[in-house]
Design a protein around this motif. Structure first.
Motif, PDB file in Angstrom:
ATOM      1  N   LEU A 201      16.816 128.888  48.520  1.00 32.87           N
ATOM      2  CA  LEU A 201      17.691 130.010  48.201  1.00 32.87           C
ATOM      3  C   LEU A 201      17.155 131.316  48.768  1.00 32.87           C
ATOM      4  CD1 LEU A 201      18.752 129.183  44.540  1.00 32.87           C
ATOM      5  CD2 LEU A 201      20.148 129.057  46.605  1.00 32.87           C
ATOM      6  N   ILE A 202      15.853 131.529  48.661  1.00 39.35           N
ATOM      7  CA  ILE A 202      15.247 132.739  49.227  1.00 39.35           C
ATOM      8  C   ILE A 202      15.375 132.740  50.744  1.00 39.35           C
ATOM      9  CG2 ILE A 202      13.037 133.927  49.586  1.00 39.35           C
ATOM     10  CD1 ILE A 202      12.313 133.101  46.719  1.00 39.35           C
ATOM     11  N   LEU A 203      15.128 131.591  51.378  1.00 39.97           N
ATOM     12  CA  LEU A 203      15.240 131.494  52.828  1.00 39.97           C
ATOM     13  C   LEU A 203      16.664 131.762  53.292  1.00 39.97           C
ATOM     14  CD1 LEU A 203      13.880 130.755  55.530  1.00 39.97           C
ATOM     15  CD2 LEU A 203      14.534 128.399  55.066  1.00 39.97           C
ATOM     16  N   PHE A 204      17.634 131.188  52.629  1.00 36.38           N
ATOM     17  CA  PHE A 204      19.026 131.411  53.012  1.00 36.38           C
ATOM     18  C   PHE A 204      19.447 132.850  52.745  1.00 36.38           C
ATOM     19  CE2 PHE A 204      19.717 126.674  52.254  1.00 36.38           C
ATOM     20  CZ  PHE A 204      19.469 126.386  53.575  1.00 36.38           C
ATOM     21  N   GLY A 205      18.949 133.434  51.665  1.00 37.64           N
ATOM     22  CA  GLY A 205      19.246 134.836  51.394  1.00 37.64           C
ATOM     23  C   GLY A 205      18.681 135.754  52.460  1.00 37.64           C
ATOM     24  N   LEU A 206      17.445 135.500  52.877  1.00 36.74           N
ATOM     25  CA  LEU A 206      16.838 136.308  53.943  1.00 36.74           C
ATOM     26  C   LEU A 206      17.580 136.135  55.256  1.00 36.74           C
ATOM     27  CD1 LEU A 206      13.054 135.808  53.187  1.00 36.74           C
ATOM     28  CD2 LEU A 206      14.383 137.900  52.907  1.00 36.74           C
ATOM     29  N   LEU A 207      17.951 134.906  55.567  1.00 37.35           N
ATOM     30  CA  LEU A 207      18.716 134.672  56.793  1.00 37.35           C
ATOM     31  C   LEU A 207      20.049 135.402  56.756  1.00 37.35           C
ATOM     32  CD1 LEU A 207      18.134 130.907  57.582  1.00 37.35           C
ATOM     33  CD2 LEU A 207      17.489 132.856  58.982  1.00 37.35           C
ATOM     34  N   TYR A 208      20.696 135.396  55.607  1.00 38.09           N
ATOM     35  CA  TYR A 208      21.979 136.085  55.512  1.00 38.09           C
ATOM     36  C   TYR A 208      21.816 137.587  55.708  1.00 38.09           C
ATOM     37  CZ  TYR A 208      26.148 138.202  53.630  1.00 38.09           C
ATOM     38  OH  TYR A 208      27.255 138.973  53.478  1.00 38.09           O
ATOM     39  N   PHE A 209      20.874 138.187  55.004  1.00 35.21           N
ATOM     40  CA  PHE A 209      20.744 139.637  55.055  1.00 35.21           C
ATOM     41  C   PHE A 209      20.205 140.150  56.383  1.00 35.21           C
ATOM     42  CE2 PHE A 209      20.878 139.331  50.375  1.00 35.21           C
ATOM     43  CZ  PHE A 209      21.963 140.155  50.181  1.00 35.21           C
ATOM     44  N   PHE A 210      19.368 139.368  57.057  1.00 33.47           N
ATOM     45  CA  PHE A 210      18.791 139.847  58.305  1.00 33.47           C
ATOM     46  C   PHE A 210      19.523 139.379  59.552  1.00 33.47           C
ATOM     47  CE2 PHE A 210      14.944 140.227  55.578  1.00 33.47           C
ATOM     48  CZ  PHE A 210      14.852 141.608  55.647  1.00 33.47           C
TER      49      PHE A 210
END
Length: 107
Positions: A86-95
């Motif tokens: 979830l953290i990895l996908f969140g970072l990918l989405y925001f960046f």
């Protein structure tokens, strides 16, 4: 020799190697922030991303071993794997994907 290394069901060495590689990349990430390595600062983000991937792949390989040999540890690691994804996908989405338009035209 390599056939036993990739037998992650019965041997946890590959997961240990992946963890160590991720930790080494994390140390390299910290080192690339130093002033004497300023010309290599462009590779700092690459080290951070690769560190995350290697740590998550190491956790996944370790979980595969624990599923067959240590089921209690598997249940605990399953929660951490979901959180890390979830953290990895969140970072990918925001960046990466935050400013891109998304259209779902199937036809």
């Amino acid at each position: 020799m390599l056939d036993k290394l990739f037998d992650i069901k019965n041997d946890r060495r590959l997961s240990v190697y992946l963890y160590r590689t991720g930790f080494g990349l994390w140390l390299l990430y910290i080192l690339l922030g130093a002033s004497f390595l300023h010309e290599f600062v462009a590779y700092r983000i690459h080290c951070a991303v690769m560190c995350g991937f290697f740590m998550i792949f190491g956790l996944s390989a370790s979980m595969y071993y624990d599923y067959y040999h240590h089921h209690q540890e598997f249940e605990q690691k399953k929660k951490w794997l979901i959180i890390s994804y979830l953290i990895l996908f969140g970072l990918l989405y925001f960046f990466v994907f935050k400013d891109k338009a998304f259209s779902l035209n199937l036809f």
